[in-house]
Design a protein around this motif. Sequence first.
Motif, PDB file in Angstrom:
ATOM      1  N   GLU A  40       0.884  -1.189   0.033  1.00  0.00           N
ATOM      2  CA  GLU A  40      -0.059   0.039  -0.038  1.00  0.00           C
ATOM      3  C   GLU A  40       0.867   1.167  -0.008  1.00  0.00           C
ATOM      4  N   LEU A  41       2.112   1.143   0.683  1.00  0.00           N
ATOM      5  CA  LEU A  41       2.889   2.257   0.691  1.00  0.00           C
ATOM      6  C   LEU A  41       4.310   1.945   0.076  1.00  0.00           C
ATOM      7  N   CYS A  93      -6.026   1.206   4.998  1.00  0.00           N
ATOM      8  CA  CYS A  93      -7.341   1.749   4.565  1.00  0.00           C
ATOM      9  C   CYS A  93      -8.106   0.935   3.802  1.00  0.00           C
ATOM     10  N   ASP A  94      -7.858  -0.435   3.559  1.00  0.00           N
ATOM     11  CA  ASP A  94      -8.919  -1.300   2.736  1.00  0.00           C
ATOM     12  C   ASP A  94     -10.193  -1.453   3.662  1.00  0.00           C
ATOM     13  N   LEU A 122     -10.176  -3.956  11.785  1.00  0.00           N
ATOM     14  CA  LEU A 122      -9.534  -3.126  12.877  1.00  0.00           C
ATOM     15  C   LEU A 122      -9.167  -2.058  12.127  1.00  0.00           C
ATOM     16  N   GLY A 123      -8.922  -2.160  10.906  1.00  0.00           N
ATOM     17  CA  GLY A 123      -8.383  -0.468  10.117  1.00  0.00           C
ATOM     18  C   GLY A 123      -9.770   0.395  10.102  1.00  0.00           C
ATOM     19  N   GLN A 170      -4.739   6.318  12.991  1.00  0.00           N
ATOM     20  CA  GLN A 170      -4.437   7.486  12.152  1.00  0.00           C
ATOM     21  C   GLN A 170      -5.626   8.305  12.311  1.00  0.00           C
ATOM     22  N   ASN A 171      -6.714   7.844  13.023  1.00  0.00           N
ATOM     23  CA  ASN A 171      -8.012   8.757  13.392  1.00  0.00           C
ATOM     24  C   ASN A 171      -8.188   8.991  14.931  1.00  0.00           C
TER      25      ASN A 171
END
Length: 655
Positions: free
Chosen positions: A129-130, A219-220, A225-226, A233-234
């Motif tokens: 992803e990164l 971010c999927d 959990l994401g 991140q939030n």
Amino acid sequence: MRRRPLRMESGISLEVVSAGDTKTCSKADAPKSIKCGRRKRLDTDKNSISPSAAEDISSKCKDNKFDLTNLEWTNEISECPVYHPSEKDFEDPLVYLQKIAPEASKYGICKIISPVDASIPAGFVLTKELTDFKFETNVQPLRLSEWSTNDKITFTERGRKYTYREFETMANKAFVNRFYCSGGLPSSYMEKEFWREMSHGKKRTVEYGVNVEGSAFSCDPSDQLGKSKWNLQNFSRLSESTLRLVDRVIPGVTDPMLYIGMLFSMFAWHVEDQYLYSINYHHSGANKTWYGVPGHAAPLFEKVVLDHVYSNDILSEYGEDGAFQVLAEKTTMFSPNVLLQHGVPVYKAVQMPGEFIITFPRAYHAGFSHGFNCGEAVNFAIGNWFPIGAAAGKRYAHLRKLPIVPYEQLLCEEAMLISKYSKPQRSDNSSTDSTSCRATKLSFLHLIQFYKQALCRLINLRKLLSSSNSVGTLTCSHCQRDCYIAYVLCNYCYSHPICLFHEIESLTCSCGRECTIFKREDFSEMEDAAEKFEQEEKDFLEAKRENYEEEMYPLSNIFSFTKDGNVQYLKNNLCSKEICSRRTVSSLEAVYSAKRKQEEVLKLNEESIRNFVIKNHKRKGSSTASNSKKTQMTCILQKTEPEFIISAAEVSSRA
């Protein structure tokens, strides 16, 4: 009954080697239940260390208050609380954390085991992803320091840049070269090996990817959990978090950072910036051992470090403040046994993948990795942080240390939102949300009372111009404190703002012109909100009829300063003709009671009051009650007002 962890034999020569080293050791040195395939280490190995040599090296460290060859103290450290929230509890993290905080905060740290797993691992996020993800490491020496002018450890040496997989390969190879197996060693054994390695004082180093900007949460939308509120991140921007009001990105504070470690990479003893909360998630890899000291024991922790770890020649400040400054560099690592020997409570946790560690305000903590791993952390704050954040602000101002977040602005904005949208609290409401709001209201009330007195004093001291402003937060040129509500500033050159916590003897700018007092345009609205909160608190306490005796952070000491550090109330204050008296009362209820008595007695003339004090003293002699009454009446004779004392414990007390 908890089983004692498997203990390892201690006759192993200890060293962490680089990926290129190929040292071997005896299979007999390995625990019987773990097959590591080890070969015998030759006695002629030039890198081996005899017990006597190890003792000689360790004796050079100031941290030698105990025999470093005996590590049984590691078994004496109690574990911190571990929580297993249900999926329903897990839905709202900050509500859940406020629920467990009264118990968990007593330990400084706690562990939360997530009921939801990440379906997309960190390795995939950081490689797929990164796609351009790389990070630079810091080099950490594996030894204890004398902490003197000639021996002060820093982590300033830079390592090399790695991709995630490159670092993983290097770290795993180093582990195999050290232990001749790929993992699975007991945490209790790894803990002892770490402190043996540190105490030997050899010139070994490890690398640590610390403060790496980014996140390993996917971010999927398919990652459970994401997409939850526990995605770091939030986290700091959640609706209950005060840091949502910070209008800029602060890496590691408002936005998470990654921590990618290898065998024995460490995070040294430290406390979070401005005594904030922190949350750390273990994405993948080997375990971590954490040590934590509860916030109430922080002063004792600093005193022990001052007396038994640091030499005076490295301190730029006297006392605990000097220790605090060096600890803030995050390079001080010493054995928890030093703390145990001097009565400082210490707790530990072994963090595994999928687990969160929470550190509470002003809780010192440290730890190390058992091998290659990836973690992520961020700060956050809720309403009950404000009294403790005020204490941090006072200390930062004394040390001229620039704050990370604008405390005064956050408190005012949060309080005004509460004033606008919240309902009055009830005495039978013991919810965590009510407790958090109450802490915010009381902190705000005391801050506004301070500013009202300070502004009256300045305006009547000389005929000064007063101007409104709405420019946001400035920084005091004297102490680095954030100036949000009011400050003194030259109206021509606009340089060197001064906060009102200082005794301002000269109000003339260096340019020769007189300064102007600037205050916020909405200050009158803030005063109205403070009066509303004061009445609500009065009603709340009168309905509850309960004394709150525990005090942790008295705000009266935070928002008032003596002449050497700042505001000193003048005897000839034309606003109230009063001076501040340092009186301690157990709650606001006692304050209101004292005020009512004061108003009644002031109706008498001064001679009658003196007669009353003398008569009362003769009748009750030198009893405690007499002394208390006499002090109260003396306070009245001086026309003083009892001081408000509000504590974090007070606002969190439950019905």
